[in-house]
Design a protein around this motif. Structure first.
Motif, PDB file in Angstrom:
ATOM      1  N   ALA A   9      37.945  -2.947 -37.812  1.00 59.77           N
ATOM      2  CA  ALA A   9      37.141  -2.493 -38.826  1.00 59.77           C
ATOM      3  C   ALA A   9      36.164  -3.445 -39.516  1.00 59.77           C
ATOM      4  CB  ALA A   9      38.029  -1.648 -39.708  1.00 59.77           C
ATOM      5  N   ARG A  10      36.774  -4.612 -39.342  1.00 56.10           N
ATOM      6  CA  ARG A  10      35.845  -5.772 -40.232  1.00 56.10           C
ATOM      7  C   ARG A  10      34.628  -6.270 -39.577  1.00 56.10           C
ATOM      8  NH1 ARG A  10      37.663 -11.275 -40.498  1.00 56.10           N
ATOM      9  NH2 ARG A  10      37.111 -11.343 -42.571  1.00 56.10           N
ATOM     10  N   PHE A  11      34.281  -6.068 -38.495  1.00 61.50           N
ATOM     11  CA  PHE A  11      33.280  -6.360 -37.466  1.00 61.50           C
ATOM     12  C   PHE A  11      32.304  -5.473 -37.329  1.00 61.50           C
ATOM     13  CE2 PHE A  11      36.336  -9.845 -36.737  1.00 61.50           C
ATOM     14  CZ  PHE A  11      35.691 -10.949 -37.176  1.00 61.50           C
ATOM     15  N   PRO A  12      31.005  -5.629 -37.460  1.00 61.63           N
ATOM     16  CA  PRO A  12      30.092  -4.564 -36.792  1.00 61.63           C
ATOM     17  C   PRO A  12      30.379  -4.185 -35.434  1.00 61.63           C
ATOM     18  CG  PRO A  12      28.955  -6.236 -37.901  1.00 61.63           C
ATOM     19  CD  PRO A  12      30.429  -6.963 -37.900  1.00 61.63           C
ATOM     20  N   ALA A  13      29.937  -2.765 -35.181  1.00 64.23           N
ATOM     21  CA  ALA A  13      30.366  -2.328 -33.920  1.00 64.23           C
ATOM     22  C   ALA A  13      29.518  -3.115 -32.657  1.00 64.23           C
ATOM     23  CB  ALA A  13      30.191  -0.923 -33.734  1.00 64.23           C
ATOM     24  N   ASP A  14      28.315  -3.456 -33.045  1.00 67.95           N
ATOM     25  CA  ASP A  14      27.543  -3.921 -32.179  1.00 67.95           C
ATOM     26  C   ASP A  14      27.599  -5.484 -31.720  1.00 67.95           C
ATOM     27  OD1 ASP A  14      26.479  -4.822 -34.496  1.00 67.95           O
ATOM     28  OD2 ASP A  14      24.512  -4.152 -33.926  1.00 67.95           O
ATOM     29  N   SER A  15      28.795  -6.173 -32.397  1.00 68.16           N
ATOM     30  CA  SER A  15      28.894  -7.637 -32.062  1.00 68.16           C
ATOM     31  C   SER A  15      30.189  -7.778 -31.027  1.00 68.16           C
ATOM     32  CB  SER A  15      29.153  -8.321 -33.423  1.00 68.16           C
ATOM     33  OG  SER A  15      30.373  -7.736 -33.978  1.00 68.16           O
ATOM     34  N   PRO A  16      30.106  -8.308 -30.022  1.00 65.49           N
ATOM     35  CA  PRO A  16      31.285  -8.479 -29.087  1.00 65.49           C
ATOM     36  C   PRO A  16      32.413  -9.487 -30.255  1.00 65.49           C
ATOM     37  CG  PRO A  16      29.381  -9.303 -28.118  1.00 65.49           C
ATOM     38  CD  PRO A  16      28.880  -8.935 -29.688  1.00 65.49           C
ATOM     39  N   MET A  17      33.739  -9.116 -29.698  1.00 67.07           N
ATOM     40  CA  MET A  17      34.742  -9.893 -30.710  1.00 67.07           C
ATOM     41  C   MET A  17      35.831 -10.197 -29.942  1.00 67.07           C
ATOM     42  SD  MET A  17      36.114  -6.732 -33.127  1.00 67.07           S
ATOM     43  CE  MET A  17      37.677  -7.925 -33.613  1.00 67.07           C
ATOM     44  N   LEU A  24      45.537   5.241 -22.470  1.00 74.68           N
ATOM     45  CA  LEU A  24      44.268   4.375 -23.370  1.00 74.68           C
ATOM     46  C   LEU A  24      44.510   3.025 -23.054  1.00 74.68           C
ATOM     47  CD1 LEU A  24      44.313   6.781 -26.627  1.00 74.68           C
ATOM     48  CD2 LEU A  24      42.552   6.678 -24.398  1.00 74.68           C
ATOM     49  N   HIS A  25      43.316   2.120 -23.157  1.00 73.70           N
ATOM     50  CA  HIS A  25      43.501   0.748 -22.723  1.00 73.70           C
ATOM     51  C   HIS A  25      42.520  -0.001 -23.889  1.00 73.70           C
ATOM     52  CE1 HIS A  25      39.703   0.934 -20.744  1.00 73.70           C
ATOM     53  NE2 HIS A  25      40.173   2.022 -20.075  1.00 73.70           N
ATOM     54  N   ILE A  26      42.453  -1.261 -23.757  1.00 71.45           N
ATOM     55  CA  ILE A  26      41.653  -1.934 -24.714  1.00 71.45           C
ATOM     56  C   ILE A  26      40.126  -1.557 -25.004  1.00 71.45           C
ATOM     57  CG2 ILE A  26      41.003  -3.977 -23.268  1.00 71.45           C
ATOM     58  CD1 ILE A  26      41.538  -5.851 -25.229  1.00 71.45           C
ATOM     59  N   GLY A  27      39.597  -1.061 -24.195  1.00 70.89           N
ATOM     60  CA  GLY A  27      38.423  -0.744 -24.052  1.00 70.89           C
ATOM     61  C   GLY A  27      38.332   0.571 -24.883  1.00 70.89           C
ATOM     62  N   HIS A  28      39.206   1.371 -25.121  1.00 68.28           N
ATOM     63  CA  HIS A  28      39.136   2.400 -26.143  1.00 68.28           C
ATOM     64  C   HIS A  28      39.568   2.181 -27.336  1.00 68.28           C
ATOM     65  CE1 HIS A  28      40.277   4.286 -21.932  1.00 68.28           C
ATOM     66  NE2 HIS A  28      39.197   4.782 -22.022  1.00 68.28           N
ATOM     67  N   THR A  29      40.037   1.034 -27.739  1.00 61.67           N
ATOM     68  CA  THR A  29      40.739   0.543 -28.864  1.00 61.67           C
ATOM     69  C   THR A  29      39.712   0.654 -29.954  1.00 61.67           C
ATOM     70  OG1 THR A  29      42.483  -0.542 -27.762  1.00 61.67           O
ATOM     71  CG2 THR A  29      42.139  -0.976 -30.069  1.00 61.67           C
ATOM     72  N   ARG A  30      38.518  -0.090 -29.602  1.00 62.50           N
ATOM     73  CA  ARG A  30      37.745  -0.339 -30.894  1.00 62.50           C
ATOM     74  C   ARG A  30      37.024   1.023 -31.287  1.00 62.50           C
ATOM     75  NH1 ARG A  30      33.058  -4.974 -30.679  1.00 62.50           N
ATOM     76  NH2 ARG A  30      32.876  -5.443 -32.949  1.00 62.50           N
ATOM     77  N   TRP A  31      36.774   1.996 -30.519  1.00 66.88           N
ATOM     78  CA  TRP A  31      36.251   3.011 -31.108  1.00 66.88           C
ATOM     79  C   TRP A  31      37.181   4.039 -31.742  1.00 66.88           C
ATOM     80  CZ3 TRP A  31      31.958   2.949 -32.917  1.00 66.88           C
ATOM     81  CH2 TRP A  31      30.629   2.650 -32.389  1.00 66.88           C
ATOM     82  N   ALA A  32      38.485   3.840 -31.204  1.00 63.85           N
ATOM     83  CA  ALA A  32      39.401   4.546 -31.908  1.00 63.85           C
ATOM     84  C   ALA A  32      39.599   4.257 -33.240  1.00 63.85           C
ATOM     85  CB  ALA A  32      40.809   4.439 -31.087  1.00 63.85           C
ATOM     86  N   ALA A  33      39.475   2.825 -33.646  1.00 62.89           N
ATOM     87  CA  ALA A  33      39.513   2.309 -34.826  1.00 62.89           C
ATOM     88  C   ALA A  33      38.393   2.551 -35.692  1.00 62.89           C
ATOM     89  CB  ALA A  33      39.930   0.977 -34.813  1.00 62.89           C
ATOM     90  N   LEU A  34      37.089   2.194 -34.910  1.00 65.13           N
ATOM     91  CA  LEU A  34      35.887   2.414 -35.829  1.00 65.13           C
ATOM     92  C   LEU A  34      35.685   3.753 -36.098  1.00 65.13           C
ATOM     93  CD1 LEU A  34      33.770  -0.528 -34.379  1.00 65.13           C
ATOM     94  CD2 LEU A  34      34.470  -0.107 -36.701  1.00 65.13           C
ATOM     95  N   GLY A  35      35.728   4.734 -35.051  1.00 66.51           N
ATOM     96  CA  GLY A  35      35.399   6.037 -35.037  1.00 66.51           C
ATOM     97  C   GLY A  35      36.144   6.739 -36.226  1.00 66.51           C
TER      98      GLY A  35
END
Length: 548
Positions: free
Chosen positions: A398-406, A135-146
């Motif tokens: 988690a503290r940013f909307p999913a549809d915003s690049p960060m 797993l890499h950085i590309g999967h990290t956001r959805w792991a946390a948000l999901g």
């Protein structure tokens, strides 16, 4: 009095006004109350008179007046004012407002849970990375948000199953096996193969356990290597997710769709629905009937199913397993999947606006992150966890909307300062726990005096109580909108209000003074804040430390 309790009081007053003939209108099940931007306007406000006045054939201010008269007479309400065209501002009595502290402490971990999604049976799929690498950085956001969304849905009463779709069928698995075979024999991986050091590590692990594989011909070795490398890599993915605090209820294998005949069955069922087109020796699904930009091939002319056929069979599997709502969390490069997945739902006889929901997450970057030498040209999730820590990484995502690049600032997340949001919130919790321990050391406990909510009259106490009272509605809204950042941002508001209160109000009396009911009431408020902060952090998958 919580906002939900106040809403129930307003509904009861509306029903009373209707029964008395003062108002003629259908009374809603709930009434929304909000915090006024200006605290001088009261503790809570509602625009229900503006919403219902016209339906009742009344001027909204007159409607508000009929309601305000009844609200003023309710226990726990100190005053009711009508503002502007018909806004109703409500000020609670000190005792009613302060009673919330006891309510929270007694509710414990259950405070914030609600039943707004009760009755919904949901399947949510997220991460679903190919088992061909770490797993890499590309999967990290959805792991946390999901995972945070899953926690919110459950807290709001939904019956939820989280699912990881294992893409273990298709050409990428053959390429994976060929890469391991090449490393096993000291060769470069084939063109388009997987070059990372982890492939060499997999080869070494397989040979250590199955030395005979080295002597097999390539044709005989590839199926063996494919199976063993797949199992090892999938175990690595599971371990990494577990370290990140993410667990799945179901791990669903794509291969099972092929071996069980589910794809053929899916094609037959879609044909019965009347959406199959046979053309050019191939089998197509007429997804254009439901807004897709083109029809999709299910079975190629050579008889091989497409990935889209597996997608269709997978959707039907979820439907057959009783999931009324199917949520897909997809990466930024999957915008094209939205139309085709919704078309599958429609072709299957479902409502694409109700039964399927597709969330697209934008990319993230980490300043200064190094590419993994082990994995090749990617940044591994396990390296990010080791570098930044699970809590800091999960909270920041988690503290940013999913549809915003960060972009993540590692130096900020590693700092112990109030500029670091996760530190700011966790420190507030740790501080509240320390305050409770200090009170106990001074023999001030919640049992020392009866709880007297009327003593919580300081402005900082009123503000803190109001923010704590909003927590359940924030959780419900975050769940319904799939937006965990609402919880994170509200925790920061609570932390700020707590720090202000802590500086202004003492739990421990000054030297020479005897403790009284106000000190005990403040301990209740302190512990209520601890509870809400802990509950909110748990919804984000972040620890609530006792000490820092």
């Amino acid at each position: 009095m919580t906002p939900e309790e106040l809403s129930a009081v307003i509904v009861a007053c509306l029903q009373d006004a209707v029964s008395a003939g003062d108002i003629t209108v259908d009374v809603p099940a709930t009434v929304k109350v909000e915090r006024p931007k200006n605290r001088d306007h009261g503790d809570w406000a509602t625009n229900i008179a503006l919403q219902l006045g016209k339906r009742a054939g009344m001027n909204p201010r007159d409607f508000a007046g009929a309601l305000a008269e009844r609200l003023t007479a309710q226990e726990g309400i100190e005053s009711v004012d009508i503002a502007g065209p018909g806004f109703i501002n409500i000020t609670l009595a000190a005792g009613a407002a302060g009673q919330l502290a006891r309510t929270i402490v007694e509710a414990g971990a259950a405070f914030g849970t609600n039943d707004t999604l009760r009755g919904e049976t949901v399947n949510m799929e997220f991460v679903s990375a190919n088992p061909t690498g770490p797993l890499h950085i590309g999967h990290t956001r959805w792991a946390a948000l999901g995972d945070a969304i899953a926690r919110l849905l459950r807290a709001s009463g939904a019956t939820l199953t989280t699912e990881y779709y294992i893409n273990d069928a298709g050409s990428q698995m053959n390429t994976f096996a060929a890469s391991v075979y090449a490393r096993l024999h000291g060769h470069d991986v084939p063109e388009g193969g997987y070059p990372g050091q982890y492939v060499q590590d997999l080869a070494d692990s397989i040979v250590a356990e199955h030395p005979e594989v080295r002597d097999l011909s390539e044709a005989d070795a590839l199926p063996v290597l494919r199976e063993h490398a797949y199992r090892l890599q999938l175990a690595d993915i599971e371990t990494t997710l577990d370290d990140f605090g993410v667990d799945f209820d179901v791990w669903f294998s794509e291969t099972e769709l092929h071996t069980s005949g589910a794809i053929g069955t899916a094609v037959d069922r879609l044909r019965e629905q009347g959406h199959i087109l046979d053309q050019d020796d191939a089998v197509w699904l007429r997804t254009t009937d439901f807004g897709d930009d083109k029809d999709r091939v299910l079975i190629r002319a050579n008889g091989e199913p497409t990935y889209f056929a597996a997608d269709a069979a997978y959707y039907l599997s979820k439907k057959d397993r009783g999931f009324d709502r199917k949520i897909y969390l997809l990466g930024a490069d999957h915008h094209g999947y939205v139309g085709r997945l919704k078309a599958i739902a429609a072709c299957a006889g479902d409502d694409p606006e109700k039964n399927i929901e597709i969330l697209i997450g934008q990319l993230i970057s980490v300043n200064g992150a190094k590419l993994s030498k082990r994995a090749g040209n990617i940044i591994e999730l396990k390296d990010l966890i080791e570098w930044l820590g699970k809590d800091a990484l999960r909270y920041s995502l988690a503290r940013f909307p999913a549809d915003s690049p960060m972009a993540i600032d590692p130096e900020l997340l590693r700092s112990r300062s109030n500029d670091n949001p996760v530190y700011y919130v966790q420190y507030a919790h740790a501080r509240s726990r320390n305050a409770s321990r200090t009170a106990e050391a001074h023999e001030i406990t919640r049992e020392l005096f009866d709880f007297d909510a009327t003593t919580l009259t300081h402005d900082t106490e009123s503000a803190l109580l109001a923010h704590l009272g909003e927590f359940p509605s924030i959780v419900a809204m975050a769940a319904s909108m799939r937006e965990p950042h609402r919880v994170a941002r509200h925790l920061e508001v609570i932390a700020g209000a707590y720090h202000s209160w802590y500086a202004a109000c003492r739990i421990i009396p000054l030297q020479g003074e005897q403790p009284g009911p106000v000190n005990v009431a403040r301990l209740w408020l302190n512990d209520a804040t601890s509870q809400v902060l802990a509950n909110g952090l748990a919804l984000l998958g972040v620890d609530a430390p006792e000490k820092m």
